[in-house]
Design a protein around this motif. Sequence first.
Motif, mmCIF file in Angstrom:
data_model
loop_
_atom_site.group_PDB
_atom_site.id
_atom_site.type_symbol
_atom_site.label_atom_id
_atom_site.label_comp_id
_atom_site.label_asym_id
_atom_site.label_seq_id
_atom_site.Cartn_x
_atom_site.Cartn_y
_atom_site.Cartn_z
ATOM 1 N N THR A 84 3.205 2.239 3.611
ATOM 2 C CA THR A 84 1.990 2.681 3.806
ATOM 3 C C THR A 84 1.901 4.136 3.723
ATOM 4 O OG1 THR A 84 1.764 0.934 5.601
ATOM 5 C CG2 THR A 84 0.160 2.786 5.751
ATOM 6 N N TRP A 85 3.052 4.953 4.205
ATOM 7 C CA TRP A 85 2.902 6.409 4.084
ATOM 8 C C TRP A 85 2.944 6.872 2.413
ATOM 9 C CZ3 TRP A 85 6.236 9.658 1.362
ATOM 10 C CH2 TRP A 85 6.093 10.966 1.544
ATOM 11 N N ARG A 86 3.810 6.067 1.806
ATOM 12 C CA ARG A 86 3.635 6.148 0.344
ATOM 13 C C ARG A 86 2.351 5.815 -0.486
ATOM 14 N NH1 ARG A 86 8.389 2.871 -2.429
ATOM 15 N NH2 ARG A 86 7.191 1.052 -1.630
ATOM 16 N N LEU A 87 1.801 4.931 0.091
ATOM 17 C CA LEU A 87 0.482 4.493 -0.495
ATOM 18 C C LEU A 87 -0.759 5.582 -0.285
ATOM 19 C CD1 LEU A 87 -1.647 2.496 -1.936
ATOM 20 C CD2 LEU A 87 -1.899 1.505 0.430
ATOM 21 N N LEU A 88 -0.717 6.002 1.101
ATOM 22 C CA LEU A 88 -1.485 7.133 1.370
ATOM 23 C C LEU A 88 -1.296 8.351 0.704
ATOM 24 C CD1 LEU A 88 -1.431 6.176 5.438
ATOM 25 C CD2 LEU A 88 -3.754 6.153 3.873
ATOM 26 N N ASP A 89 0.088 8.852 0.634
ATOM 27 C CA ASP A 89 0.306 10.205 0.035
ATOM 28 C C ASP A 89 0.007 10.070 -1.437
ATOM 29 O OD1 ASP A 89 1.968 12.423 0.349
ATOM 30 O OD2 ASP A 89 3.143 11.429 -1.348
ATOM 31 N N VAL A 90 0.227 8.928 -2.048
ATOM 32 C CA VAL A 90 0.018 9.130 -3.528
ATOM 33 C C VAL A 90 -1.618 9.097 -3.827
ATOM 34 C CG1 VAL A 90 0.012 6.640 -4.007
ATOM 35 C CG2 VAL A 90 0.400 8.309 -5.903
ATOM 36 N N LEU A 91 -2.282 8.243 -2.819
ATOM 37 C CA LEU A 91 -3.694 8.196 -3.145
ATOM 38 C C LEU A 91 -4.304 9.784 -2.842
ATOM 39 C CD1 LEU A 91 -4.945 4.541 -1.709
ATOM 40 C CD2 LEU A 91 -4.613 5.520 -4.314
ATOM 41 N N ALA A 92 -3.875 10.249 -1.760
ATOM 42 C CA ALA A 92 -4.314 11.550 -1.331
ATOM 43 C C ALA A 92 -4.160 12.595 -2.431
ATOM 44 C CB ALA A 92 -3.711 12.016 -0.158
#
Length: 392
Positions: A105-113
């Motif tokens: 979840t962290w990776r997904l949020l991070d890349v989208l941001a």
Amino acid sequence: MTSLSRWTRATTAGLASDSGRGSVIPPLYLSTNYTFHAPGESREHDYSRSGNPTRDVLADALTALEDGAGAVIVGSGMAAASVTLEALVLDGGRVVAAHDAYGGTWRLLDVLARRGRFELDLVDLSDPAAAAAALAAPATLVWIETPSNPLLRITDIEEVARLGHAAGAQVVVDNTFCTPLIQQPLALGADVVIHSTTKFIAGHSDVVGGAIVAKDADVVAELAWWANTLGATAGAFDSYLTMRGLRSLEARLRIHDENAQAVVDAFDGHPAVRALHYPGLPDHPQYELARRQMRSQGSIVTVDFAGGRPAVDRFLDGLPIFHLAESLGGTESLVCHPATMTHAAMSAPAQRAAGITDGMLRLSVGLESLDDLVAVIVEGLERVDPAGGLDA
Ligand code: PLP
């Protein structure tokens, strides 16, 4: 007869609904497509990406359990996160998320941001002052994961939902660790719940899946539209397996909880253990909140060894019953090293900020015999600290 409980409605979903042959268990509909009565006149289902009767049974069960307006069943927990972010966060929005959410979840949020989809603030939402400070400014979405993974910090859903709504945000809770039988985020004020059904809900470590349940029917329709448009909906067989697992969830959770408590007791107070993270321990910083918010304390236990990585290696060396593997919530006991496994996608500074150490192991306590589980933990602790056993 009085109205049926959430659990009875969920565990009996779809039973005896096969009017053709009278099967008790609803059939598995593998067909990708369904005939039309006439051009433009479809049946209830036309194409399985958009809708499938086997998936519908699981959606009905999870809707009943979370007390939502409807559920969308998707291919994984990460698909649930992706669809939710796509559907609920317009470009340029602001997402406030738990700083120690699941690594994926962290990776997904991070890349989208980083791609500029939205502004992201990662916050320790279990700290009421930090949550209030982050939500003093307008936000689009709040992402809560409680208990958090792997430190099992507890976020006050009711309070953060109140703060999130005041900031103009929709509030999402990842309820994977608890399942709706232990914690009901929608009843506590959240708008949307997501699950990795891969874990306790399916419960047998043989199917990857995800679900999104929302309180509001319009939000369910929006999520369903996005799941279909992105092609994220789950296959029929996966939905069938997940429903099969769900039917025994309540019974499984009772044994998971009992076994976890015994494992915690075996670790508790041993000199090799620097910290033991489990919301059912009276010295857990949010013990009272956990008791209020959760019906039981779950079966995920995180232990931090004083001896760091060498102690982890000694504990794992020949450890029976527990398999060194990612995931959790299956019938079998699992152990994982978050720093190099589940949370490897997190940068080292992000791991440090989340409190993840090299000496940490996360256990998912399964359904094996309680005495055997305790015996292998005690033996493992003796390998780490042979003198500790004598003092303990
Ligand atoms: N949320 C939590 C709390 C998880 O632990 C996981 C997986 O470990 C996920 C989401 C992602 O789920 P999946 O692996 O089904 O995509």
